[in-house]
Design a protein around this motif. Sequence first.
Motif: not given
Length: 387
Positions: A26-28, A165-166, A171-173
């Motif tokens: 899981e990631v946010v 990218v993590k 994760v973000k753009l």
Amino acid sequence: MKKWFVGSMVILLLSGCAPQINKENEVVQEKDEKKETSIIPSYQISDSVYRTTIPFKASKTRGMVVDRLNSTYDINEFETGLMRVAKENFSTDTYFFQEGQKLEQETVRSWLNRKYTKAQLKELKLDAEDNLGLNPVNDEKGSVEEQNEKSPIYLAHILEHDYLVKDGKTVKLGGMVIGLALNSVHYYQKEQYGATFEQPIKHAKLEEEGKKIAEEVLKRLRSMEGLSNIPITIALFEQNSKNAVVPGSFFAYAHAAKGSSSLGDWKAIDEKHYLFPSSEAEEDHREDVAYFMRFKDDVEEYFPNYNGLIGRAFYKNDQFVNLEIDIPIQLYGEAEVIGFTQWATSLVMDHFPDYFNVNVNISSVNGAEALISKKSGDKEPFVHIYK
């Protein structure tokens, strides 16, 4: 001994490789000041394929590409080819793919318009800030032919791919790739519902205009929230004419580093699709066409009055990549489909050299009937007969 894989469904169980849906995956992701939980699959099909987060998020411009490009061949190549371009700056080891989430349909539609004259803005009751079209203005001077020759529609569509990218559990753009689909032929009508006329566009002119448009697109992207400081690649795609049976190709790309307001040097992309058989393919890749023709001739021995088999070959840097062969057939039962598929598979293995990647799609009026796939170095092909 050849192996035949026949059935309505082939299920491959990869021990220990299936996605593990647990807390570790899981990631946010932050979006519009909200936090969303996503899953990153633990299994990656191959090093050349991007992983995507789950649930999959459809592009905000989904569906527009169908209306804007000339054929399904161009649609598929525009989307998959853009991923090939992305790998030049966004590694599949580090980045995760996501369909475009920044460009709204309304935004893209306004950018695809023509630029308006002041008189046209007044007539349409639009403000100057609404004048966002990236295609040339039509000042409506001269005949219809002269207007369209002077100011063709260059830009057909804009496609956005996002790369995430993590960072720990977030994760973000991390980057963006933009594809600009450009017309090799401008189509127009002299009157509503009238005949359609063609205005070919020379490649040199298309490239010149495409690079100008790309710089303006970068400028606009940099002014959007969240895009001022990420790396952005923009690639130019020349789509084929409406009656072509092979797709167009990407021919150039440029990259803007983090925070850069201008694109770097343009790099040429040497990719090309050929129709087999054709005079152009014969001239550029005579030996490969010869392999195909021997296969075609033997297939047609099975159907003496049949002549519908065609191939679509893809080359990168003038080197063969793969060949897709379509065989539409008229068969009368499952046994005959199996028999023909076995025959065609034998021909694939007999006629194409070891280094060839070949996919043969056998279809009828009922839809797909069989798939034959031979990868480079394969001693045995993969064969699937649909039920």
